[in-house]
Design a protein around this motif. Sequence first.
Motif, mmCIF file in Angstrom:
data_model
loop_
_atom_site.group_PDB
_atom_site.id
_atom_site.type_symbol
_atom_site.label_atom_id
_atom_site.label_comp_id
_atom_site.label_asym_id
_atom_site.label_seq_id
_atom_site.Cartn_x
_atom_site.Cartn_y
_atom_site.Cartn_z
ATOM 1 N N UNK A 1 94.258 143.527 4.036
ATOM 2 C CA UNK A 1 94.801 143.301 2.698
ATOM 3 C C UNK A 1 94.106 144.125 1.611
ATOM 4 N N UNK A 2 92.784 144.219 1.644
ATOM 5 C CA UNK A 2 92.034 144.894 0.584
ATOM 6 C C UNK A 2 91.557 146.265 1.069
ATOM 7 N N UNK A 3 91.649 147.246 0.193
ATOM 8 C CA UNK A 3 91.229 148.605 0.518
ATOM 9 C C UNK A 3 90.292 149.131 -0.564
ATOM 10 N N UNK A 4 89.363 150.007 -0.174
ATOM 11 C CA UNK A 4 88.483 150.646 -1.142
ATOM 12 C C UNK A 4 88.085 152.032 -0.647
ATOM 13 N N UNK A 5 87.636 152.872 -1.571
ATOM 14 C CA UNK A 5 87.114 154.197 -1.255
ATOM 15 C C UNK A 5 85.604 154.166 -1.381
#
Length: 250
Positions: A219-223
């Motif tokens: 569900x959650x994404x980050x760089x």
Amino acid sequence: MKSSGLGDNLYIAGFDTSGDIQQLGAIGGGPALLNMTAINKSAYERQGGLRDGRIEYTAFFNHVPVTGGTHEKLAALPRTDQVVTYCRGTALGDAAASLVSKQINYDPSRGDDGMLTFAVQALANGFGLEWGQQLTAGIRTDTAATNGTGIDTLASASFGGQAYLQAFAFTGTDVTVKIQDSADNATFADVASFSFTPITGSTPLAERIALGNTATLRRYLRATTVTTGGFTSLAFAVNVIKNEVTGVVF
């Protein structure tokens, strides 16, 4: 929530042209419509064919002979692929459209008032136009290995995804930009094969990466940025596309 078109950005192959763009024209794409209508049907039957895409824009004339401005970038009419990213706003999670493209023109127009502008078309090459979400708030500058803030994509999906990197300026030995995911926005992990090529030399540069169409993104994404030899500065932007349906062909 409705919003205006103010505060947008346009990046071309690791170069921020935003301050020299008068307007965006067509930003479009999608599959070609194939007519599959049999003689026993009373209405058209259609299926999606090859995907396509384009981004058209008008640029002001900005000539910077020594360091190079937007004119130098566009007037070169490069024959190589150019990654173009349009950011609809520059807040974390805002929409963005990216395109691996060929720049096919740089056509000047001088108005009666003396204004000089240039019309440019970027046409898809190999992949269609892809709308996603920004994993950086416009251009992000890291001065050390950094975990970005996660964005909420609302649900997990198992149909793969794509991501685009625009790297504007880099100082240091090496840095790698990775995409990580999480089920709870607290515990993140690397997504296998969702890392850009390590940056070890000159910028600007840009890249597209893709997962298989059955890969899971939570569900959650980050760089996040990581390094082995160290770096002192990286200015970059990331657009991520999370496929929401099966059978996506690029």
